[in-house]
Enzyme design. Structure first.
Site, PDB file in Angstrom:
ATOM      1  N   ARG A 248      -0.700 -13.226 -22.172  1.00  0.00           N
ATOM      2  CA  ARG A 248      -1.534 -13.383 -23.360  1.00  0.00           C
ATOM      3  C   ARG A 248      -2.751 -12.468 -23.242  1.00  0.00           C
ATOM      4  O   ARG A 248      -3.146 -12.088 -22.128  1.00  0.00           O
ATOM      5  CB  ARG A 248      -1.980 -14.837 -23.514  1.00  0.00           C
ATOM      6  CG  ARG A 248      -3.119 -15.207 -22.599  1.00  0.00           C
ATOM      7  CD  ARG A 248      -3.527 -16.658 -22.742  1.00  0.00           C
ATOM      8  NE  ARG A 248      -4.865 -16.879 -22.219  1.00  0.00           N
ATOM      9  CZ  ARG A 248      -5.323 -18.059 -21.806  1.00  0.00           C
ATOM     10  NH1 ARG A 248      -4.545 -19.122 -21.863  1.00  0.00           N
ATOM     11  NH2 ARG A 248      -6.554 -18.166 -21.358  1.00  0.00           N
ATOM     12  N   GLY A 249      -3.363 -12.136 -24.390  1.00  0.00           N
ATOM     13  CA  GLY A 249      -4.565 -11.323 -24.377  1.00  0.00           C
ATOM     14  C   GLY A 249      -4.265  -9.887 -23.971  1.00  0.00           C
ATOM     15  O   GLY A 249      -3.126  -9.427 -24.024  1.00  0.00           O
ATOM     16  N   GLU A 250      -5.333  -9.175 -23.581  1.00  0.00           N
ATOM     17  CA  GLU A 250      -5.197  -7.739 -23.351  1.00  0.00           C
ATOM     18  C   GLU A 250      -5.057  -7.375 -21.876  1.00  0.00           C
ATOM     19  O   GLU A 250      -4.240  -6.534 -21.512  1.00  0.00           O
ATOM     20  CB  GLU A 250      -6.398  -7.010 -23.953  1.00  0.00           C
ATOM     21  CG  GLU A 250      -6.479  -7.169 -25.464  1.00  0.00           C
ATOM     22  CD  GLU A 250      -7.629  -6.402 -26.060  1.00  0.00           C
ATOM     23  OE1 GLU A 250      -8.308  -5.663 -25.310  1.00  0.00           O
ATOM     24  OE2 GLU A 250      -7.872  -6.544 -27.269  1.00  0.00           O
ATOM     25  N   ASP A 251      -5.877  -7.989 -21.022  1.00  0.00           N
ATOM     26  CA  ASP A 251      -5.814  -7.622 -19.606  1.00  0.00           C
ATOM     27  C   ASP A 251      -4.431  -7.921 -19.033  1.00  0.00           C
ATOM     28  O   ASP A 251      -3.837  -7.092 -18.335  1.00  0.00           O
ATOM     29  CB  ASP A 251      -6.892  -8.378 -18.824  1.00  0.00           C
ATOM     30  CG  ASP A 251      -6.853  -8.034 -17.338  1.00  0.00           C
ATOM     31  OD1 ASP A 251      -7.020  -6.849 -17.000  1.00  0.00           O
ATOM     32  OD2 ASP A 251      -6.646  -8.949 -16.524  1.00  0.00           O
ATOM     33  N   SER A 252      -3.888  -9.094 -19.331  1.00  0.00           N
ATOM     34  CA  SER A 252      -2.586  -9.439 -18.763  1.00  0.00           C
ATOM     35  C   SER A 252      -1.462  -8.639 -19.409  1.00  0.00           C
ATOM     36  O   SER A 252      -0.421  -8.423 -18.796  1.00  0.00           O
ATOM     37  CB  SER A 252      -2.312 -10.941 -18.877  1.00  0.00           C
ATOM     38  OG  SER A 252      -2.232 -11.332 -20.220  1.00  0.00           O
TER      39      SER A 252
ATOM     40  N   TYR B  56      -1.313 -19.118 -24.902  1.00  0.00           N
ATOM     41  CA  TYR B  56      -2.153 -20.080 -25.619  1.00  0.00           C
ATOM     42  C   TYR B  56      -1.255 -21.293 -25.932  1.00  0.00           C
ATOM     43  O   TYR B  56      -0.767 -21.931 -25.024  1.00  0.00           O
ATOM     44  CB  TYR B  56      -2.730 -19.432 -26.871  1.00  0.00           C
ATOM     45  CG  TYR B  56      -3.508 -18.151 -26.592  1.00  0.00           C
ATOM     46  CD1 TYR B  56      -4.712 -18.182 -25.881  1.00  0.00           C
ATOM     47  CD2 TYR B  56      -3.034 -16.915 -27.024  1.00  0.00           C
ATOM     48  CE1 TYR B  56      -5.414 -17.021 -25.618  1.00  0.00           C
ATOM     49  CE2 TYR B  56      -3.734 -15.744 -26.768  1.00  0.00           C
ATOM     50  CZ  TYR B  56      -4.922 -15.800 -26.060  1.00  0.00           C
ATOM     51  OH  TYR B  56      -5.605 -14.642 -25.793  1.00  0.00           O
TER      52      TYR B  56
ATOM     53  N   ASN C  44     -11.898 -17.676 -23.193  1.00  0.00           N
ATOM     54  CA  ASN C  44     -10.818 -17.357 -22.267  1.00  0.00           C
ATOM     55  C   ASN C  44     -11.345 -16.494 -21.112  1.00  0.00           C
ATOM     56  O   ASN C  44     -12.521 -16.526 -20.800  1.00  0.00           O
ATOM     57  CB  ASN C  44      -9.665 -16.682 -23.007  1.00  0.00           C
ATOM     58  CG  ASN C  44      -9.161 -17.541 -24.144  1.00  0.00           C
ATOM     59  OD1 ASN C  44      -8.864 -18.710 -23.947  1.00  0.00           O
ATOM     60  ND2 ASN C  44      -9.103 -16.986 -25.333  1.00  0.00           N
TER      61      ASN C  44
ATOM     62  N   ASP D 235     -12.418 -11.065 -21.360  1.00  0.00           N
ATOM     63  CA  ASP D 235     -13.599 -10.205 -21.315  1.00  0.00           C
ATOM     64  C   ASP D 235     -14.017  -9.930 -19.874  1.00  0.00           C
ATOM     65  O   ASP D 235     -14.169  -8.782 -19.464  1.00  0.00           O
ATOM     66  CB  ASP D 235     -14.765 -10.870 -22.063  1.00  0.00           C
ATOM     67  CG  ASP D 235     -14.353 -11.336 -23.435  1.00  0.00           C
ATOM     68  OD1 ASP D 235     -14.220 -10.486 -24.323  1.00  0.00           O
ATOM     69  OD2 ASP D 235     -14.161 -12.551 -23.601  1.00  0.00           O
TER      70      ASP D 235
END
Length: 363
Positions: A264-268, A193, A12, A15
């Site tokens: 989704r994920g951490e940054d967003s 996702y 994705n 990172d």
């Protein structure tokens, strides 16, 4: 100070997204950054000009294996290995040689994943002496945890965030993107996702009295939408709009312009919190189910109302409660929770500020 940030792209965009935001913000605060990336291709659209060296203060270095015999220049004052990626062995050997000749070691930070779980406060700023390899006994790593409370490293936040948000014109931004909204339609952004609840949620939204315009990011989110629903007679009030790949700055604008954000994920997730709009988080799924506890800890910290907790669990495939498409009152309660969380975060030091302070303390 000179910072070396090491990043391996697992999958994705999270990172590289986190590491680029960190690099760019440190540079804006006067630091010099070398960002070592093993897969920098996403930067071409995520941060235009970054690969060409057009961002002052940041140099992107391709991280190949084995590493070519290149001289990176000035030795670093700080090493940040993102998410335990371990710097290249060539850099470790070069550092061991410099230390043997009397040089001072950089402050070595292991920047960890974002979580609201209780272990984060316990583990933040703990030392971990290097116990193997050529740096054994000479260097200490330090665990640094981003987080949501004053006893963690905080979140990335630009110093001009509030001013940019205040000056932002959502309608003009959408018009420039060729996406004028429908009158009285709820605007929804979708970055996810493949949530199990997506087909049902789209069906509910498509039959709601309030129409909705879904701004769908490319890749997995758009593919999931295509697999989940067909707009038109099946979802008469739901309109699906495909977005292009958006640079990070424009992605933030997307979140600021929406009435409801799916991220989704951490940054967003961090960007959704700064947006101060109702949001639903699709957490990165782990095969052992560890993400369940991580999601619950975050919902507790968020002080999420029951309707938002139920929606999150359904969206993430946890439990059997159905996700209910929010009416206006429910969405208002979600907005209150998001704004309250944002206020708590604004009262805390941000991640860059804490990192710089920590490094100055340990040098």
């Amino acid at each position: 100070m000179q910072w070396d940030i090491f990043c391996r792209v697992i999958d994705n965009f999270g990172d590289v997204g986190v590491c680029w935001r960190l690099s760019a913000e440190l540079a804006r605060r006067g630091e010099q950054v070398r960002l070592w990336l093993d897969d920098p291709q996403a930067l071409a659209w995520m941060a235009p000009g970054a690969l060409e060296g057009h961002v002052p203060g940041v140099e992107v270095i391709p991280w190949r294996s084995p590493l070519p015999d290149v001289d990176p220049g000035r030795p670093a004052d700080v090493w940040i290995e993102a998410f335990g990626c371990e710097p290249p062995p060539e850099c470790i050997e070069a550092l061991a040689a410099r230390i043997a000749n009397g040089a001072r070691a950089p402050v070595w930070i292991n920047l960890e994943y974002l979580s609201a779980e209780s272990y984060v406060e316990r583990s933040h700023r703990l030392p971990s002496p290097v116990s193997s390899g050529p740096l054994r006994g000479f260097v200490t790593k330090w665990f640094f945890y981003p987080g949501f409370t004053p006893r963690t490293g905080g979140l990335l936040r630009e110093t001009d965030l509030l001013a940019r948000q205040s000056a932002f014109d959502a309608e003009a931004w959408l018009h420039n993107l060729g996406l004028p909204g429908r009158r009285n339609a709820r605007r929804v952004s979708l970055f996810c996702y493949e949530p199990a609840a997506l087909p049902d949620v789209l069906q509910q939204a498509g039959h709601d009295a309030t129409p909705s315009d879904w701004l769908v990011t490319p890749g997995r989110a758009w593919q999931a939408v295509q697999a989940a629903a067909s707009p038109g007679p099946a979802c008469p009030t739901c309109r699906l709009l495909a977005l292009p790949l958006l640079p990070q700055v424009e992605f933030d604008h997307l979140l600021w312009s929406a009435d409801l954000n799916f991220v989704r994920g951490e940054d967003s997730l961090a960007r959704a919190l700064w947006a101060g709009k109702p949001f639903v988080w699709h957490i990165y799924p782990q095969h052992d189910g560890a993400h369940h506890a991580k999601l619950e800890a975050f919902l507790d910290w968020l002080e999420a109302p029951d309707s938002l907790r139920d929606f999150h669990r359904a969206w993430n495939g946890i439990g059997s409660v159905r996700a209910r498409w929010p009416d206006a009152g429910t969405l208002s309660a979600w907005r209150d929770a998001a704004l309250s969380a944002r206020e708590r975060l604004l009262a805390q030091a941000d991640l860059c500020q804490q990192l710089v302070g920590f490094v100055l303390e340990k040098r």
